[in-house]
Motif scaffolding. Sequence first.
Motif, short mmCIF file in Angstrom:
data_model
loop_
_atom_site.label_atom_id
_atom_site.label_comp_id
_atom_site.label_asym_id
_atom_site.label_seq_id
_atom_site.Cartn_x
_atom_site.Cartn_y
_atom_site.Cartn_z
N HIS A 56 0.83 -1.21 0.00
CA HIS A 56 0.00 0.00 0.00
C HIS A 56 0.86 1.26 0.00
N PRO A 57 0.37 2.33 -0.61
CA PRO A 57 1.14 3.58 -0.62
C PRO A 57 1.06 4.34 0.70
N GLN A 58 0.05 4.02 1.51
CA GLN A 58 -0.07 4.65 2.82
C GLN A 58 -0.66 3.66 3.81
N TYR A 59 -0.39 3.94 5.08
CA TYR A 59 -0.87 3.10 6.17
C TYR A 59 -1.38 4.00 7.28
N PHE A 60 -2.17 3.43 8.16
CA PHE A 60 -2.67 4.17 9.31
C PHE A 60 -1.79 3.83 10.51
N THR B 182 -8.37 1.27 14.11
CA THR B 182 -9.26 1.69 15.20
C THR B 182 -9.76 0.51 16.03
N ALA B 183 -9.58 -0.70 15.53
CA ALA B 183 -9.96 -1.89 16.30
C ALA B 183 -8.85 -2.31 17.27
N SER B 184 -7.69 -1.70 17.13
CA SER B 184 -6.57 -2.01 18.01
C SER B 184 -6.92 -1.63 19.45
#
Length: 156
Positions: free
Chosen positions: A40-44, A81-83
């Motif tokens: 992916h080009p970006q991650y959260f 957000t589930a972390s």
Amino acid sequence: MDLDQQIQELIEQAPQDGVTPDAVRAIAPVLKLIAGQLKHPQYFVLQTLDGRWIMTTLSHRTQPNTQKNMFYAYADLKDATASPYAKDPQVVALPVAATHILFQMVAMTTVDSAIFFETSGNVNSGTEVLRSDVQNLIQAHLQQFKQGSRPPTDIA
């Protein structure tokens, strides 16, 4: 945003001190190489409200004194957000370009690695990128860059 655009943004956001933008340009091929191997080009990335990245310390199963500091990069916002860390109201999940994560990782002396969760919905399996590997690749690249920029010794 493609990898070239990410690098350009890194250069533009770097302190304009006459050194840092050139340093980013010098290591850009390594950042692009590693980021190009990610899906992916970006991650959260989970961060505190003041911008500090959430780190996790893991202990080795059979050698509890051996620890590793890492952070997680999620392919999708729902996974981030589930972390359990995201339950804290002082923590947010923000998108970060892959090359920016790698660049930031090199500057973070307290981190050993990052785990990139590549598949949405699967946080049991990820790609680990070691900070030391990124640093070693950068050092090797800079060494080649230095050698390539020297004038030939046989100039008459």
